[in-house]
Motif scaffolding. Structure first.
Motif, mmCIF file in Angstrom:
data_model
loop_
_atom_site.group_PDB
_atom_site.id
_atom_site.type_symbol
_atom_site.label_atom_id
_atom_site.label_comp_id
_atom_site.label_asym_id
_atom_site.label_seq_id
_atom_site.Cartn_x
_atom_site.Cartn_y
_atom_site.Cartn_z
ATOM 1 N N UNK A 113 0.810 -1.212 0.000
ATOM 2 C CA UNK A 113 0.000 0.000 0.000
ATOM 3 C C UNK A 113 0.844 1.264 0.000
ATOM 4 N N UNK A 114 2.150 1.123 0.155
ATOM 5 C CA UNK A 114 3.027 2.292 0.121
ATOM 6 C C UNK A 114 3.155 2.810 -1.311
ATOM 7 N N UNK A 115 3.308 4.110 -1.481
ATOM 8 C CA UNK A 115 3.492 4.652 -2.839
ATOM 9 C C UNK A 115 4.715 4.043 -3.519
ATOM 10 N N UNK A 116 4.572 3.681 -4.772
ATOM 11 C CA UNK A 116 5.633 3.115 -5.604
ATOM 12 C C UNK A 116 6.099 1.739 -5.117
ATOM 13 N N UNK A 117 5.338 1.117 -4.226
ATOM 14 C CA UNK A 117 5.705 -0.210 -3.738
ATOM 15 C C UNK A 117 5.154 -1.280 -4.675
ATOM 16 N N UNK A 118 5.558 -2.526 -4.431
ATOM 17 C CA UNK A 118 5.074 -3.661 -5.209
ATOM 18 C C UNK A 118 4.398 -4.639 -4.266
ATOM 19 N N UNK A 119 3.191 -5.044 -4.604
ATOM 20 C CA UNK A 119 2.431 -5.978 -3.775
ATOM 21 C C UNK A 119 2.746 -7.400 -4.209
ATOM 22 N N UNK A 120 3.617 -8.058 -3.479
ATOM 23 C CA UNK A 120 4.049 -9.407 -3.876
ATOM 24 C C UNK A 120 2.913 -10.414 -3.804
ATOM 25 N N UNK A 121 1.957 -10.197 -2.895
ATOM 26 C CA UNK A 121 0.844 -11.137 -2.757
ATOM 27 C C UNK A 121 -0.214 -10.957 -3.841
ATOM 28 N N UNK A 122 0.016 -10.054 -4.788
ATOM 29 C CA UNK A 122 -0.892 -9.923 -5.922
ATOM 30 C C UNK A 122 -0.543 -10.905 -7.033
ATOM 31 N N UNK A 123 0.575 -11.617 -6.878
ATOM 32 C CA UNK A 123 1.019 -12.555 -7.907
ATOM 33 C C UNK A 123 0.732 -13.987 -7.473
ATOM 34 N N UNK A 124 0.101 -14.728 -8.359
ATOM 35 C CA UNK A 124 -0.258 -16.116 -8.067
ATOM 36 C C UNK A 124 0.984 -16.970 -7.875
ATOM 37 N N UNK A 125 2.120 -16.548 -8.431
ATOM 38 C CA UNK A 125 3.357 -17.306 -8.240
ATOM 39 C C UNK A 125 3.779 -17.302 -6.779
ATOM 40 N N UNK A 126 3.495 -16.215 -6.082
ATOM 41 C CA UNK A 126 3.845 -16.104 -4.661
ATOM 42 C C UNK A 126 2.793 -16.805 -3.803
ATOM 43 N N UNK A 127 1.540 -16.423 -3.986
ATOM 44 C CA UNK A 127 0.474 -17.020 -3.171
ATOM 45 C C UNK A 127 0.303 -18.510 -3.481
ATOM 46 N N UNK A 128 0.563 -18.893 -4.734
ATOM 47 C CA UNK A 128 0.456 -20.302 -5.099
ATOM 48 C C UNK A 128 1.477 -21.155 -4.372
ATOM 49 N N UNK A 129 2.703 -20.654 -4.250
ATOM 50 C CA UNK A 129 3.732 -21.405 -3.529
ATOM 51 C C UNK A 129 3.413 -21.489 -2.044
ATOM 52 N N UNK A 130 2.880 -20.398 -1.476
ATOM 53 C CA UNK A 130 2.486 -20.429 -0.065
ATOM 54 C C UNK A 130 1.383 -21.456 0.161
ATOM 55 N N UNK A 131 0.378 -21.451 -0.724
ATOM 56 C CA UNK A 131 -0.734 -22.396 -0.591
ATOM 57 C C UNK A 131 -0.280 -23.827 -0.839
ATOM 58 N N UNK A 132 0.619 -24.016 -1.804
ATOM 59 C CA UNK A 132 1.097 -25.364 -2.113
ATOM 60 C C UNK A 132 1.932 -25.918 -0.965
ATOM 61 N N UNK A 133 2.708 -25.054 -0.321
ATOM 62 C CA UNK A 133 3.502 -25.489 0.833
ATOM 63 C C UNK A 133 2.583 -25.942 1.965
ATOM 64 N N UNK A 134 1.498 -25.199 2.188
ATOM 65 C CA UNK A 134 0.531 -25.581 3.216
ATOM 66 C C UNK A 134 -0.133 -26.908 2.848
ATOM 67 N N UNK A 135 -0.538 -27.040 1.596
ATOM 68 C CA UNK A 135 -1.236 -28.244 1.144
ATOM 69 C C UNK A 135 -0.352 -29.484 1.294
ATOM 70 N N UNK A 136 0.882 -29.401 0.808
ATOM 71 C CA UNK A 136 1.786 -30.555 0.886
ATOM 72 C C UNK A 136 2.133 -30.865 2.334
ATOM 73 N N UNK A 137 2.435 -29.819 3.103
ATOM 74 C CA UNK A 137 2.789 -30.030 4.507
ATOM 75 C C UNK A 137 1.677 -30.674 5.301
ATOM 76 N N UNK A 138 0.456 -30.192 5.104
ATOM 77 C CA UNK A 138 -0.693 -30.733 5.826
ATOM 78 C C UNK A 138 -0.984 -32.171 5.393
ATOM 79 N N UNK A 139 -0.872 -32.450 4.093
ATOM 80 C CA UNK A 139 -1.137 -33.808 3.597
ATOM 81 C C UNK A 139 -0.121 -34.809 4.153
#
Length: 251
Positions: A113-139
């Motif tokens: 939300x900062x001016x000129x910043x980049x929102x890393x969680x707007x990219x599926x490559x980032x959130x996808x890896x976080x979700x995949x890590x949770x999925x594999x770890x939990x399984x």
């Protein structure tokens, strides 16, 4: 023809999705898996901010806490209570991972939300890896803790026997869709909000409607502050729910 028309006459031209472009931090070459990009930089800043909060918050350990210690203790207590309420005492041993996950998403959202910043969680490559890590770890945890009985998660014993096979298929499909929904929900919400803010900011160039556009930006920014926290909370509590399924598949 459209490009020529834009270049020949004045017009309102803005691109809301430009803010999500991944570009190399050094040079103008192609982006490879090893390229240091703006995403890399802002993820590093996120980790540095989390480390600073935890180090400064735990440094003094004063009876009357300062701001850093208060934030650190509030974050600790919030995540601890969330895990305990959802998973029970058995899930508290996985507190460090869930805590880091929550803080990483929270700081990524707020830094975006900062001016000129980049929102890393707007990219599926980032959130996808976080979700995949949770999925594999939990399984993996589910099979390690429960063995083959973990598959009982898909067998709905409370339903009539005739429809249990159908429900089992539905449960299996919904289980493997988890990382998709888990990641898209976060990335989609962050992308949509930032894009709308950029659209309102673009209309602020028009003098006739600039007051309304500025008001729209202000309102959307306030909403995005709330969304930044809510999305971090939703991602984390869903992680706790999945963790509960792994620890107690028959509940």
């Amino acid at each position: 023809m459209a490009d020529e028309a834009q270049s020949e006459g004045p017009g309102l031209v803005f691109h809301p999705m430009d803010q999500f472009q991944v570009v190399p931090l050094f040079g103008d070459g192609e982006v490879h898996w090893y390229t240091i990009t703006n995403v890399t930089m802002w993820m590093a800043i996120t980790v540095a901010c989390i480390a600073a909060l935890m180090v400064l918050g735990a440094k003094g350990r004063a009876v009357i806490p300062g701001r850093a210690q208060s934030l650190a203790e509030l974050s600790y207590g919030f995540v601890y209570k969330m895990i305990e309420d959802v998973t029970g005492k058995d899930g508290l041993k996985y507190f460090p991972y869930v805590m880091v996950l929550f803080l990483f998403i929270l700081f990524s959202n707020f830094l975006g939300l900062l001016p000129a910043a980049f929102t890393t969680t707007s990219h599926i490559a980032v959130t996808g890896m976080l979700a995949l890590a949770v999925f594999i770890g939990v399984s993996v945890l589910g099979f390690v803790k429960n063995g083959p009985s973990f598959l009982g998660l898909f067998w709905v014993t409370s339903a009539p026997l005739a429809i249990r096979p159908v429900l089992a298929v539905i449960e299996v499909i919904s289980y493997f869709v988890r990382p998709v929904s888990h990641s898209i929900r976060l990335a989609g919400n962050m992308t949509a909000g930032h894009a709308v803010i950029k659209v309102f900011a673009g209309f602020a160039q028009l003098v006739a409607i600039s007051p309304l556009a500025v008001l729209g930006v202000t309102m959307m920014y306030g909403l995005e502050v709330l969304v930044a926290f809510i999305q971090a909370y939703v991602f984390t509590i869903l992680t706790c729910v999945y963790l509960k399924d792994a620890l107690h598949p028959h509940h």
